[in-house]
Write a protein that holds these residues in place. Structure first.
Motif, PDB file in Angstrom:
ATOM      1  N   MET A  40     -16.112 101.408 -53.411  1.00 16.75           N
ATOM      2  CA  MET A  40     -15.511 100.851 -54.621  1.00 16.75           C
ATOM      3  C   MET A  40     -14.387  99.867 -54.307  1.00 16.75           C
ATOM      4  N   ARG A  41     -13.887  99.896 -53.079  1.00 15.86           N
ATOM      5  CA  ARG A  41     -12.899  98.893 -52.687  1.00 15.86           C
ATOM      6  C   ARG A  41     -13.523  97.514 -52.584  1.00 15.86           C
ATOM      7  N   ARG A  91     -15.725 110.493 -51.046  1.00 16.56           N
ATOM      8  CA  ARG A  91     -14.916 109.610 -50.200  1.00 16.56           C
ATOM      9  C   ARG A  91     -15.684 108.358 -49.799  1.00 16.56           C
ATOM     10  N   TYR A  92     -16.975 108.493 -49.547  1.00 16.77           N
ATOM     11  CA  TYR A  92     -17.786 107.321 -49.217  1.00 16.77           C
ATOM     12  C   TYR A  92     -17.838 106.358 -50.400  1.00 16.77           C
ATOM     13  N   VAL A 146     -29.599 104.072 -52.460  1.00 14.71           N
ATOM     14  CA  VAL A 146     -28.829 102.876 -52.128  1.00 14.71           C
ATOM     15  C   VAL A 146     -28.866 101.893 -53.294  1.00 14.71           C
ATOM     16  N   ARG A 147     -30.007 101.795 -53.955  1.00 17.46           N
ATOM     17  CA  ARG A 147     -30.117 100.918 -55.119  1.00 17.46           C
ATOM     18  C   ARG A 147     -29.149 101.360 -56.221  1.00 17.46           C
ATOM     19  N   ALA A 148     -29.023 102.677 -56.382  1.00 16.03           N
ATOM     20  CA  ALA A 148     -28.080 103.197 -57.377  1.00 16.03           C
ATOM     21  C   ALA A 148     -26.645 102.842 -57.004  1.00 16.03           C
ATOM     22  N   LEU A 149     -26.329 102.847 -55.709  1.00 19.20           N
ATOM     23  CA  LEU A 149     -24.990 102.473 -55.267  1.00 19.20           C
ATOM     24  C   LEU A 149     -24.700 101.009 -55.566  1.00 19.20           C
ATOM     25  N   LEU A 150     -25.680 100.140 -55.339  1.00 18.80           N
ATOM     26  CA  LEU A 150     -25.495  98.718 -55.614  1.00 18.80           C
ATOM     27  C   LEU A 150     -25.232  98.477 -57.094  1.00 18.80           C
ATOM     28  N   SER A 170     -11.539 106.964 -61.296  1.00 22.35           N
ATOM     29  CA  SER A 170     -12.391 108.098 -60.998  1.00 22.35           C
ATOM     30  C   SER A 170     -13.564 107.628 -60.157  1.00 22.35           C
ATOM     31  N   THR A 171     -14.244 108.570 -59.546  1.00 25.28           N
ATOM     32  CA  THR A 171     -15.409 108.273 -58.738  1.00 25.28           C
ATOM     33  C   THR A 171     -16.653 108.422 -59.602  1.00 25.28           C
ATOM     34  N   PRO A 172     -17.443 107.342 -59.785  1.00 24.33           N
ATOM     35  CA  PRO A 172     -18.630 107.434 -60.643  1.00 24.33           C
ATOM     36  C   PRO A 172     -19.565 108.540 -60.182  1.00 24.33           C
ATOM     37  N   SER A 173     -19.865 109.465 -61.086  1.00 28.14           N
ATOM     38  CA  SER A 173     -20.692 110.623 -60.725  1.00 28.14           C
ATOM     39  C   SER A 173     -22.094 110.210 -60.306  1.00 28.14           C
ATOM     40  N   SER A 174     -22.620 109.115 -60.911  1.00 32.07           N
ATOM     41  CA  SER A 174     -23.971 108.670 -60.546  1.00 32.07           C
ATOM     42  C   SER A 174     -24.025 108.217 -59.099  1.00 32.07           C
TER      43      SER A 174
END
Length: 469
Positions: free
Chosen positions: A301-302, A295-296, A28-32, A264-268
């Motif tokens: 990213m929106r 997709r998540y 989750v930290r990586a997503l933030l 693009s969707t960030p691979s990380s």
């Protein structure tokens, strides 16, 4: 240069998946970080822990067993002649309606709402504790699912574990739409489908018990026959239209034709979501979950920080934003002007779950009969809504922006439903939250304040569903 630094930060966050640290929280930290946020700032410090807890609670069904639930919940209740199908001595079926649940869409990993109805015909002179029907449904809802699979699994599990003469399951499901599609004032654009499953004596097109089951649902205003066509409609707004590819890029399909989608969707971030699925005991390579991490991330990213092209600078309006009022949604009370029911969808920064609703704005005009375009206010609401937010802050920010233009007074009311309130923890299904921010003359003029509040017409309910404002 910035993009490279951001990529390095995201990669560093992903490397935090080390022994001794919670893998879910690190993901989750990586997503933030990938969203351009500082996970150390106030408001986000405990978000990784909260999100991890919400996902674990929302998928607890993987660790539950139906037999453990129904064991000891079967009670002798013979009919007059002990026939199969006797219930309470009168014969016939037992139906429990309007059981509210939430599940996670396996296509986009977002929660969706379920209203479940279960009917069964007893056998062996036994009836089932009514609460157990809801608990069994919850076992299969609390997983990454599709609506039809939930209906099928609940039906087969009840039939097999209790050895009933027959089981009927009907589901009404609602999936949140893409933020940009939340335009309808009455339903807010939620995607609705109905699904059913049946076994034993309910099977067969001419089954009188199945018809009886449908008739008992109609007593509650539930018409499964009318809604049956919805099962073939696209369910997940990201699933049918966003086709992920192995390199993290995505393509959008329109009427079956695939066209490139910008960006693009960030691979990380995709790797982080994949690790979350693994931590929850899921197989990311399961057919139904392939592409779900992408997709998540596309959904998240929106709401990326500073990712909006705003046509004004901090809501500095020019003459193009002012016109002679003619919009039917606007109402004047003397110098008070208002815009009501401006829809929005934001992302709760505490749980990374959506909250959605409407914004009502009141302000004092300058006395010349001119006002501000409704679309300008909608852009303002979108600007503050399409990011990681909390409702209280969003309400204040909109009020301050309006006040900076009206200069005499502004009042903002935000009504919202929070998915984090109804899909986890306390699960207060019908709860909604209203926040108010008042500035200028609205603070001192109680009549003006009351006049604006009385002018707010309650929104039409969400198709009779609990997802209402």
């Amino acid at each position: 240069m910035y993009a490279l630094q951001e990529a390095n930060l995201a990669a560093t966050a992903c490397q935090e998946l080390i022994v001794g640290e919670d893998a879910m929280e690190a993901a989750v930290r990586a997503l933030l970080v990938g969203l351009g946020e500082d996970h150390r700032r106030e408001g986000l410090r405990r978000t990784p822990k909260r999100v991890a807890k919400a996902f674990r609670d929302g998928t607890r069904g993987y660790k539950q067993n139906v037999k453990d639930i129904v064991q000891g919940a079967l009670f002798p209740e013979h009919g007059v002649d002990k026939r199969t199908g006797s219930a309470g001595g009168t014969g016939g079926q037992v139906v429990v309606r309007d059981m509210d649940h939430f599940s996670y869409c396996e296509s986009c990993l977002l929660p969706f709402s379920i209203q479940c109805h279960v009917g069964y015909v007893p056998s062996g002179g036994r009836v089932v504790g009514l609460s157990k029907l809801s608990r069994v449904a919850d076992v299969f809802a609390k997983r990454f699912q599709s609506p039809q699979r939930i209906a099928d699994e609940v039906c087969s599990a009840l039939h097999a574990s209790i050895q009933l003469a027959g089981v009927a399951v009907a589901l009404q499901c609602w999936h949140i739409p893409l933020p940009e599609n939340m335009k309808c004032k009455s339903s807010q654009g939620w995607i609705r489908t109905s699904h059913s499953s049946r076994s034993g004596v309910f099977e067969g097109e001419s089954s009188s018990l199945w018809n009886e089951f449908l008739a008992l649902l109609k007593l509650r205003g539930i018409d499964m026959e009318t809604d049956s066509h919805s099962a073939i409609l696209p369910w997940c707004p990201l699933g049918p239209h966003e086709v992920p590819t192995c390199n993290g890029h995505a393509k959008r399909t329109t009427n079956g034709v695939t066209s490139p989608k910008s960006g693009s969707t960030p691979s990380s971030m995709v790797s982080a979501v994949t690790s979350m699925l693994q931590s929850l005991g899921e197989d990311p390579l399961r057919k139904e979950l392939v592409g779900s991490p992408q997709r998540y991330v596309q959904w998240l990213m929106r709401f990326r920080a500073c990712n909006l092209d705003v046509k004004w600078n901090g809501f500095t309006l020019n003459s193009a934003g002012v016109y002679e009022r003619s919009c039917e949604d606007a109402t004047d009370h003397g110098a008070i002007k208002s815009e009501m029911h401006l829809p929005f969808c934001a992302q709760c920064e505490h749980h990374l779950l959506p909250f959605y609703g409407v914004v009502h704005i009141g302000y004092f005009g300058n006395g010349d009969g001119k006002g501000i375009y409704r679309c300008t206010f909608q852009d303002l609401v979108n600007f503050y809504g399409c990011k990681l937010q909390v409702q209280e802050r969003m309400t204040r920010q909109i009020a301050e922006a309006v006040y900076s233009v009206s200069r005499r007074g502004a009042i903002v009311v935000v009504e919202a439903n929070h998915i984090c309130m109804i899909s986890r923890g306390v699960e207060k299904i019908r709860s909604s939250t209203a926040t108010v921010a008042v500035l200028g003359h609205f603070l001192t003029d109680s009549c003006a304040n009351a006049s604006f509040l009385q002018n707010i017409i309650p929104a039409i309910t969400h198709g009779g569903n609990k997802m209402e404002l």
